[in-house]
Design a protein around this motif. Structure first.
Motif, PDB file in Angstrom:
ATOM      1  N   VAL A  30       0.796  -1.023  -0.154  1.00 51.49           N
ATOM      2  CA  VAL A  30       0.047  -0.114   0.064  1.00 51.49           C
ATOM      3  C   VAL A  30       0.864   1.268   0.088  1.00 51.49           C
ATOM      4  O   VAL A  30       1.966   1.467   0.601  1.00 51.49           O
ATOM      5  CB  VAL A  30      -0.971  -0.065   1.268  1.00 51.49           C
ATOM      6  CG1 VAL A  30      -1.816   1.127   1.337  1.00 51.49           C
ATOM      7  CG2 VAL A  30      -1.983  -1.372   1.155  1.00 51.49           C
ATOM      8  N   ILE A  31       0.612   2.234  -0.589  1.00 53.08           N
ATOM      9  CA  ILE A  31       1.338   3.588  -0.777  1.00 53.08           C
ATOM     10  C   ILE A  31       0.646   4.471  -0.085  1.00 53.08           C
ATOM     11  O   ILE A  31      -0.026   4.878  -0.416  1.00 53.08           O
ATOM     12  CB  ILE A  31       1.479   3.790  -2.502  1.00 53.08           C
ATOM     13  CG1 ILE A  31       2.011   2.670  -3.433  1.00 53.08           C
ATOM     14  CG2 ILE A  31       2.440   5.031  -2.430  1.00 53.08           C
ATOM     15  CD1 ILE A  31       3.062   3.015  -4.369  1.00 53.08           C
ATOM     16  N   TRP A  32       1.361   4.805   1.066  1.00 58.06           N
ATOM     17  CA  TRP A  32       1.123   5.985   1.823  1.00 58.06           C
ATOM     18  C   TRP A  32       1.894   7.217   1.558  1.00 58.06           C
ATOM     19  O   TRP A  32       3.087   7.035   1.535  1.00 58.06           O
ATOM     20  CB  TRP A  32       1.291   5.509   3.471  1.00 58.06           C
ATOM     21  CG  TRP A  32       0.559   4.391   3.895  1.00 58.06           C
ATOM     22  CD1 TRP A  32       1.071   3.214   3.964  1.00 58.06           C
ATOM     23  CD2 TRP A  32      -0.713   4.389   4.613  1.00 58.06           C
ATOM     24  NE1 TRP A  32      -0.166   2.135   4.362  1.00 58.06           N
ATOM     25  CE2 TRP A  32      -0.916   2.994   4.834  1.00 58.06           C
ATOM     26  CE3 TRP A  32      -1.521   5.433   4.767  1.00 58.06           C
ATOM     27  CZ2 TRP A  32      -2.202   2.720   5.231  1.00 58.06           C
ATOM     28  CZ3 TRP A  32      -2.736   5.010   5.256  1.00 58.06           C
ATOM     29  CH2 TRP A  32      -3.252   3.811   5.572  1.00 58.06           C
ATOM     30  N   THR A  33       1.069   8.222   1.140  1.00 57.56           N
ATOM     31  CA  THR A  33       1.815   9.507   0.817  1.00 57.56           C
ATOM     32  C   THR A  33       2.665   9.820   2.301  1.00 57.56           C
ATOM     33  O   THR A  33       2.091   9.895   3.144  1.00 57.56           O
ATOM     34  CB  THR A  33       0.868  10.695   0.524  1.00 57.56           C
ATOM     35  OG1 THR A  33      -0.138  10.134  -0.337  1.00 57.56           O
ATOM     36  CG2 THR A  33       1.527  11.896   0.043  1.00 57.56           C
ATOM     37  N   ASN A  34       3.823  10.377   1.981  1.00 62.07           N
ATOM     38  CA  ASN A  34       4.752  10.780   3.042  1.00 62.07           C
ATOM     39  C   ASN A  34       4.786  12.018   3.643  1.00 62.07           C
ATOM     40  O   ASN A  34       5.170  12.513   4.863  1.00 62.07           O
ATOM     41  CB  ASN A  34       6.030  10.468   2.484  1.00 62.07           C
ATOM     42  CG  ASN A  34       7.285  10.323   3.784  1.00 62.07           C
ATOM     43  OD1 ASN A  34       6.980   9.826   4.755  1.00 62.07           O
ATOM     44  ND2 ASN A  34       8.313  11.013   3.691  1.00 62.07           N
ATOM     45  N   ASN A  35       4.049  12.880   2.872  1.00 59.51           N
ATOM     46  CA  ASN A  35       3.751  14.361   3.383  1.00 59.51           C
ATOM     47  C   ASN A  35       2.312  14.763   3.462  1.00 59.51           C
ATOM     48  O   ASN A  35       1.706  14.510   2.256  1.00 59.51           O
ATOM     49  CB  ASN A  35       4.446  15.231   2.480  1.00 59.51           C
ATOM     50  CG  ASN A  35       4.453  16.776   2.625  1.00 59.51           C
ATOM     51  OD1 ASN A  35       3.288  17.131   2.630  1.00 59.51           O
ATOM     52  ND2 ASN A  35       5.510  17.173   3.227  1.00 59.51           N
ATOM     53  N   TYR A  36       1.673  15.201   4.439  1.00 60.36           N
ATOM     54  CA  TYR A  36       0.451  15.441   4.513  1.00 60.36           C
ATOM     55  C   TYR A  36      -0.058  16.717   3.528  1.00 60.36           C
ATOM     56  O   TYR A  36      -1.233  16.222   2.839  1.00 60.36           O
ATOM     57  CB  TYR A  36       0.001  16.079   5.984  1.00 60.36           C
ATOM     58  CG  TYR A  36      -1.446  16.327   6.270  1.00 60.36           C
ATOM     59  CD1 TYR A  36      -2.401  15.146   6.209  1.00 60.36           C
ATOM     60  CD2 TYR A  36      -2.088  17.885   6.409  1.00 60.36           C
ATOM     61  CE1 TYR A  36      -3.752  15.316   6.339  1.00 60.36           C
ATOM     62  CE2 TYR A  36      -3.389  17.832   6.284  1.00 60.36           C
ATOM     63  CZ  TYR A  36      -4.177  16.794   6.352  1.00 60.36           C
ATOM     64  OH  TYR A  36      -5.344  17.031   6.392  1.00 60.36           O
ATOM     65  N   LYS A  37       0.644  17.619   3.457  1.00 55.49           N
ATOM     66  CA  LYS A  37       0.134  18.569   2.377  1.00 55.49           C
ATOM     67  C   LYS A  37       0.235  17.968   0.903  1.00 55.49           C
ATOM     68  O   LYS A  37      -0.669  18.189   0.313  1.00 55.49           O
ATOM     69  CB  LYS A  37       1.346  19.926   2.456  1.00 55.49           C
ATOM     70  CG  LYS A  37       0.932  20.616   3.848  1.00 55.49           C
ATOM     71  CD  LYS A  37       1.802  21.878   3.781  1.00 55.49           C
ATOM     72  CE  LYS A  37       1.694  22.445   5.294  1.00 55.49           C
ATOM     73  NZ  LYS A  37       2.426  23.505   5.463  1.00 55.49           N
ATOM     74  N   GLU A  38       1.183  17.127   0.683  1.00 51.42           N
ATOM     75  CA  GLU A  38       1.096  16.743  -0.710  1.00 51.42           C
ATOM     76  C   GLU A  38      -0.153  15.387  -0.944  1.00 51.42           C
ATOM     77  O   GLU A  38      -0.367  15.446  -1.951  1.00 51.42           O
ATOM     78  CB  GLU A  38       2.603  15.540  -0.831  1.00 51.42           C
ATOM     79  CG  GLU A  38       3.872  16.681  -0.968  1.00 51.42           C
ATOM     80  CD  GLU A  38       3.575  17.400  -2.296  1.00 51.42           C
ATOM     81  OE1 GLU A  38       3.175  16.999  -3.152  1.00 51.42           O
ATOM     82  OE2 GLU A  38       4.208  18.720  -2.159  1.00 51.42           O
ATOM     83  N   ALA A  39      -0.205  14.944   0.371  1.00 51.47           N
ATOM     84  CA  ALA A  39      -1.442  14.114   0.125  1.00 51.47           C
ATOM     85  C   ALA A  39      -2.808  14.940  -0.111  1.00 51.47           C
ATOM     86  O   ALA A  39      -3.531  14.549  -0.972  1.00 51.47           O
ATOM     87  CB  ALA A  39      -1.676  13.129   1.527  1.00 51.47           C
TER      88      ALA A  39
END
Length: 156
Positions: A30-39
Motif C-alpha cells: 500500500v502506498i502511503w503518501t509521506n507528506n500530509y500537504k502533498e497528500a
C-alpha cells in the motif's frame, strides 16, 4: 574443499533469490503518501478522499493488527489504489521511528481532529473537511461497507 565451495555458492544463490522475492513483494505494498500537504494536493488532483490513519506503530496492539489484517491485504491494496489517497499519521512512543517534521505534523493533525483513540481512520476532502471517521479496531470485513459509504457520499 570443492564440496564446501559448491555448498557456499548454492547458499549464496538461494539468499539472492530469496531477497529478490522480498523486494518484489514490497513493490505491491500500500502506498502511503509521506507528506500530509502533498497528500491533500494529490486528493484534490485525483478527486479522491484522503484517508488519514492515526496509529502508534510501536505501542498500539490494535494498530498492528489492523496493519496486518486490513492494510496489508491484497483486497485493500487494490481497493485503496482505486478509491483513496492515503496518509499514515504515526505517533510512536519511540519518536526516532518518524522524522521530526512528520511527527510534529502528525501530532498537529491528532490535535486538529481530536484523536484520542488508536487506531482512528479519518476521511477528509482536499479542503480538510471531515467526511467520515472510525475509532478503534473492527473486524476487517466491517471496514469495506464503511469504505463503500464514503465512496457513495463522494459520488452523491
Amino acid at each position: 574443499m570443492k564440496n564446501l565451495f559448491l555448498f557456499l555458492t548454492a547458499l549464496s544463490f538461494s539468499f539472492t533469490v530469496w531477497s529478490q522475492e522480498i523486494e518484489s513483494k514490497s513493490i505491491d505494498e500500500v502506498i502511503w503518501t509521506n507528506n500530509y500537504k502533498e497528500a491533500l494536493k494529490k486528493a484534490k488532483k485525483e478527486r479522491k478522499p484522503l484517508l488519514v490513519y492515526f496509529k502508534g506503530s510501536d505501542w498500539c496492539g490494535p494498530c498492528k493488527k489492523l496493519d496486518r489484517e486490513l492494510f496489508s491485504s491484497e483486497k485493500f491494496k487494490n481497493f485503496s489504489k482505486e478509491n483513496f489517497v492515503l496518509y499514515e499519521a504515526d505517533i510512536p512512543r519511540n519518536q526516532d521511528l518518524v522524522e521530526k517534521e512528520k511527527l510534529d505534523m502528525n501530532k498537529k493533525l491528532a490535535d486538529k481532529y481530536k484523536v484520542t483513540t488508536y487506531p482512528t481512520l479519518i476521511f477528509v476532502n482536499h479542503k480538510q473537511k471531515v467526511i467520515a471517521y472510525k475509532k478503534g479496531l473492527l473486524l476487517t470485513e466491517y471496514y469495506y461497507p464503511f469504505f463503500d459509504s464514503i465512496i457513495n457520499k463522494k459520488r452523491g
